[in-house]
Design a protein around this motif. Structure first.
Motif, short mmCIF file in Angstrom:
data_model
loop_
_atom_site.label_atom_id
_atom_site.label_comp_id
_atom_site.label_asym_id
_atom_site.label_seq_id
_atom_site.Cartn_x
_atom_site.Cartn_y
_atom_site.Cartn_z
N CYS A 134 -0.03 8.31 -3.83
CA CYS A 134 0.69 9.27 -2.99
C CYS A 134 0.73 10.60 -3.73
N VAL A 168 8.22 5.69 -0.11
CA VAL A 168 9.23 6.44 -0.84
C VAL A 168 9.48 7.81 -0.20
N CYS A 169 8.40 8.55 0.10
CA CYS A 169 8.57 9.93 0.56
C CYS A 169 8.02 10.19 1.95
N CYS A 212 3.77 6.64 2.75
CA CYS A 212 4.34 6.25 1.47
C CYS A 212 5.77 5.78 1.73
N CYS A 250 4.38 11.89 -4.50
CA CYS A 250 5.08 11.15 -5.56
C CYS A 250 4.39 11.26 -6.91
N HIS A 255 2.35 4.29 -8.98
CA HIS A 255 3.17 4.85 -7.91
C HIS A 255 4.65 4.74 -8.27
#
Ligand SMILES: [Zn+2]
Length: 290
Positions: free
Chosen positions: A270, A252-253, A250, A273, A186
């Protein structure tokens, strides 16, 4: 492996230079070799606690020479530390989770425990840790000083396979399990199903994977360092970005964390990602839908 390193640090501080005063094998199924009687460790002095991949190694200087109490906790196993070890020996009831009890000078000690009936916890008493077959075949340690981008490239090239499987394979690279391989991929923004030789040949992806391995493991070790043994498993769980977080966002996004299931494990990733938005086929799920 990061929480195993946390455990090594925890034990090293408490065991090294102390005399080992008792060993009780509670679950004989956990003991994988009978060449050296564990009782021969009693009276020896603990010299160091170290790690080989996910194996812990307690080195003991005994009148017979150096001996190693080596163990692998497996998924359901853990170590319970006592500042004061109970005076009564551990119960041999089949329901007891205790597999081994060790006492040290000053009255402290620990139990190796295993929840449920998995019986994967493995304990060896050997003269040399290399006598443990799974240690003898371990791949390089990704946190070793000699582990470089070139080392990783060579490991990726050895056999073309899915990178997730390669990262989990202890004989290829030591100490990264199911959880941290999800996390590393990830961080590196690589699909778990990416082919290892394509990664080795890609001048952008290869260093990204290399950096992700170092960063992920170092961060996890930092998070577990100084934590008492009882808290290490929770520290691991709470630090995860995708592993074990199916259906959550997620970090991050914001996309949903997805899962692919196998017979005895699952992976999380994800799609935004890691796979350009492509949802990976989950065989178990598609079977259920049929
Ligand atoms: Zn994402």
């Amino acid at each position: 492996m990061p929480e195993v390193q946390g455990l090594v640090d925890f034990l090293d501080e408490r065991l090294t230079a102390r005399a080992l005063t008792s060993v009780q094998v509670v679950a004989f199924t956990a003991l994988k070799t009978f060449a050296i009687d564990p009782a021969r460790l009693v009276g020896g002095t603990i010299e160091a606690v170290s790690r080989h991949g996910k194996w812990l190694d307690v080195a003991v200087e005994t009148p017979d020479g150096e001996r190693h109490l080596v163990f692998h906790l497996a998924r359901a196993g853990w170590l319970r530390w006592y500042d004061e070890l109970p005076a009564r020996p551990a119960s041999r009831s089949p329901k007891s989770p205790i597999a081994l009890r060790v006492g040290v000078e000053g009255g402290s000690g620990f139990d190796l425990t295993e929840a449920g009936t998995r019986r994967k916890l493995a304990v060896y008493v050997v003269a040399d840790p290399g006598e443990v077959p799974m240690i003898a075949t371990l791949g390089p340690d990704p946190l070793g000083a000699d582990f470089t981008v070139d080392t990783l490239r060579a490991l990726l090239q050895r056999k073309n396979q899915q990178v997730k499987g390669m990262l989990r394979d202890q004989a290829t690279i030591a100490g990264i399990g199911n959880a941290y391989s999800d996390e590393i991929l990830h961080v590196a923004k690589i699909s778990p199903f990416a082919q290892t030789r394509s990664i080795a040949a890609d001048p952008e992806t290869l260093p990204r994977l290399f950096d992700a391995i170092g960063e992920t493991l170092q961060a996890a070790i930092a998070a577990s360092s100084g934590k008492p043994a009882a808290e290490l498993k929770d520290a691991k769980r709470s630090g995860m970005r995708v592993h074990g977080r199916t259906g959550q966002d997620c970090p991050v996004c914001g996309d949903v964390v997805r899962e692919v299931s196998f017979a005895d494990s699952s992976l999380q990733y994800c799609a935004t990602c890691q796979t350009d938005g492509k949802v990976l086929a989950d065989r178990r799920l598609s079977k259920l839908l049929k």
